[in-house]
Enzyme design. Structure first.
Site, short mmCIF file in Angstrom:
data_model
loop_
_atom_site.label_atom_id
_atom_site.label_comp_id
_atom_site.label_asym_id
_atom_site.label_seq_id
_atom_site.Cartn_x
_atom_site.Cartn_y
_atom_site.Cartn_z
N GLU A 28 0.84 -1.19 0.00
CA GLU A 28 0.00 0.00 0.00
C GLU A 28 0.88 1.24 0.00
OE1 GLU A 28 -3.93 1.73 2.37
OE2 GLU A 28 -2.86 -0.01 3.14
N ASN A 175 -12.41 -1.69 -0.90
CA ASN A 175 -11.66 -2.15 0.27
C ASN A 175 -12.36 -1.65 1.53
OD1 ASN A 175 -9.04 -2.93 1.85
ND2 ASN A 175 -9.43 -0.80 2.39
N GLU A 176 -12.62 -2.56 2.46
CA GLU A 176 -13.21 -2.20 3.76
C GLU A 176 -14.36 -1.20 3.57
OE1 GLU A 176 -10.19 -1.20 6.65
OE2 GLU A 176 -9.33 -3.22 6.54
N TYR A 252 -6.78 -8.82 11.95
CA TYR A 252 -5.44 -8.55 12.46
C TYR A 252 -5.28 -9.11 13.87
CZ TYR A 252 -4.51 -5.39 8.56
OH TYR A 252 -4.29 -4.87 7.31
N GLU A 308 -6.15 -9.18 3.92
CA GLU A 308 -5.38 -8.46 4.94
C GLU A 308 -5.36 -9.29 6.21
OE1 GLU A 308 -6.00 -4.29 5.67
OE2 GLU A 308 -6.58 -3.89 3.58
#
Length: 508
Positions: A28, A175-176, A252, A308
């Site tokens: 990114e 994304n998200e 995460y 991710e």
């Protein structure tokens, strides 16, 4: 004291293929991932090819990087691709409001990314802008990249120096979308995903695998809403999914809370165990999301892409908090190993995964030192290297017996993690001892085929937070493991405390 566990593996009962793409990566426009990581510019004293850092490319080729996701992340939904084409000196600038509030000069854009993928031998995974972009903008980008004739976007690409189209197999639809990608409701995004997928067209022989922005952690409603948006997936077992082909999942691992995630080094033994327990939660998430998907997609036409994942710690002191630079220790390596075991077990549904991120950000493979120019391979990098034998191999079930557990974080943490695969006349067994203090012995009960040879590697260190630096490049590095010997049932393997071991088998 050592404790013996048994792992039963039927070598003649292969399961689903472990796609090499679960060993994918993520880059990114964030901190020093692109600038100072991949991209140093053509005038840099650091060895480069057309501005792309040569030693980074070499290191990633050595672990057979299968794909690379770009340009984000949250950055993707602020990124307008036309700003990153044409002469670099005349490209417009923008503010990277998500990551450090710095000015982005767009020196690294579409052509540079595609050049990078070609140097790496990796498939590009382009994440398109749904949040602040338009359907037409994304459609034009696909045409620019992949169309061969004299269409308007193909002509523009040629004017910018690229005659032939590129092959771009993977395409992200946002994304998200539940957060930085628009703060949308699941129902809103499901409709947008169908619309954007419709206009991201296949040009010529380039077939897009479209990945809709999926759930955060345990948001099963998001996954269910996306799966319900498909036409009847159960009707034709041989048919393909459309208008998109996969949904994503983000998760995460951290030892603390979102506001205080824990430090990358100097952590306690208790924090080690909390981290491992939270890494193990990936197994639960894959099971739960797969169960929802199975209800609507019994033939498993729709892929699950964990694009991710990884550890997220407090940034290193003295660094820009928006750059997400963190040290990478033996603990991170074991977290990676636990995740790969889960991905292997769910190979029938998990078609791709992308660790966050490749260079200088979060759980990086590579750290580049801005002062000395040194390149540091992290402990996590070495897990990827030790696992290349799993790429496109058939998963093997590993039945663990007599595994000790530890009460952690309101759950029971098994202190051994394992997975295995077979490809032709070779097999690879991955073993993690998550016990911070106790050595263990594991018996590999190998059935169904004759084992005619073996080799083993081990990754460990004295300290739980051991890590590599420009001054100590190999403080945590794999070595040959002599602690494997014949056993009446197969092999007996020594597993040192806090260690990762791979055993490669030659079969007949």
């Amino acid at each position: 004291m050592t404790t013996t566990t048994t792992a039963v593996i039927d070598l003649d009962l292969p399961g689903a293929t472990i796609s090499r793409h679960v060993y994918g990566h993520f880059a990114e426009h964030l901190g020093r991932c692109i600038y100072g990581g991949f991209w140093v510019g053509e005038d840099s004293p650091v060895a480069n090819v057309r501005g792309i850092r040569s030693d980074v490319v070499e290191a990633l080729r050595a672990i057979s990087i299968p794909n690379l996701r770009w340009p984000g992340g949250c950055f993707a939904d602020d990124y307008h691709w036309r700003d990153g084409i044409g002469p670099r000196g005349s490209r417009p600038r923008m503010v990277n409001s998500h990551w450090g509030d710095v000015v982005e000069d767009n020196a690294f854009g579409t052509h540079e990314f595609m050049d990078l993928c070609e140097l790496l031998g990796a498939d590009p995974y382009v994440s398109g802008n749904v949040g602040s972009g338009s359907v037409a903008e994304m459609s034009d980008w696909v045409e620019y990249l992949t169309r061969a004739d004299d269409s308007p976007m193909a002509a523009l690409r040629r004017a910018n120096g690229r005659e032939q189209p590129w092959r771009v197999p993977f395409w992200g639809l946002g994304n998200e979308a539940w957060g930085c990608g628009g703060n949308l409701r699941a129902e809103q995004f499901a409709s947008l995903a169908r619309q954007y997928a419709t206009y991201t067209r296949n040009h010529g022989g380039n077939l897009l695998y479209r990945i809709a922005a999926g759930a955060n952690g345990d948001d099963l409603h998001w996954t269910e809403t996306l799966l319900r948006s498909f036409d009847d997936l159960a009707a034709d077992p041989a048919g393909s999914a459309g208008p998109f082909q996969a949904v994503s999942l983000h998760y995460y691992t951290m030892a603390g809370s979102w506001s205080d995630k824990g430090d990358a080094t100097g952590f306690s033994t208790d924090e080690w165990y909390v981290t491992m327990a939270r890494a193990r939660r990936m197994e639960e998430l894959l099971t739960r999301h797969s169960t929802v998907m199975d209800r609507y997609d019994p033939h498993r036409k729709v892929g699950l892409v964990v694009d991710e994942w990884g550890t997220w710690w407090n940034v290193e002191k003295g660094t820009n908090p928006g750059f997400l630079y963190q040290q990478n220790t033996l603990r991170d390596a074991l977290v990676a190993a636990v995740h790969f075991d889960a991905f292997h077990r769910h190979a029938e549904r998990v078609v791709m995964a992308n660790i966050a991120q490749t260079v200088n950000v979060l759980q990086a493979m590579i750290l580049t030192d801005p002062d000395t120019g040194a390149l540091v391979l992290t402990p996590t990098y070495h897990v990827f290297a030790m696992n290349t034998g799993h790429h496109d191999a058939a998963a093997l079930a590993v039945h663990l017996r007599d595994v000790e557990t530890r009460a952690v974080d309101a759950t029971e943490l098994p202190l051994i993690s394992a997975s295995a695969s077979v490809k032709g006349d070779t097999a690879l067994v991955s073993l993690s001892n998550l016990d911070a203090e106790t050595d263990r012995t594991l018996v590999l009960d190998l059935r169904g085929r004759d084992v005619v040879g073996h080799t083993a590697r081990v990754l460990t260190a004295t300290a739980l937070d051991a890590h590599n630096t420009p001054g100590q490049l190999d403080a945590v590095a794999p070595t040959d493991h002599a602690g494997v010997r014949p056993h009446p049932r197969g092999l007996e393997v020594d597993l040192p405390a806090h260690a990762y071991v791979t055993v490669a088998l030659a079969l007949r």
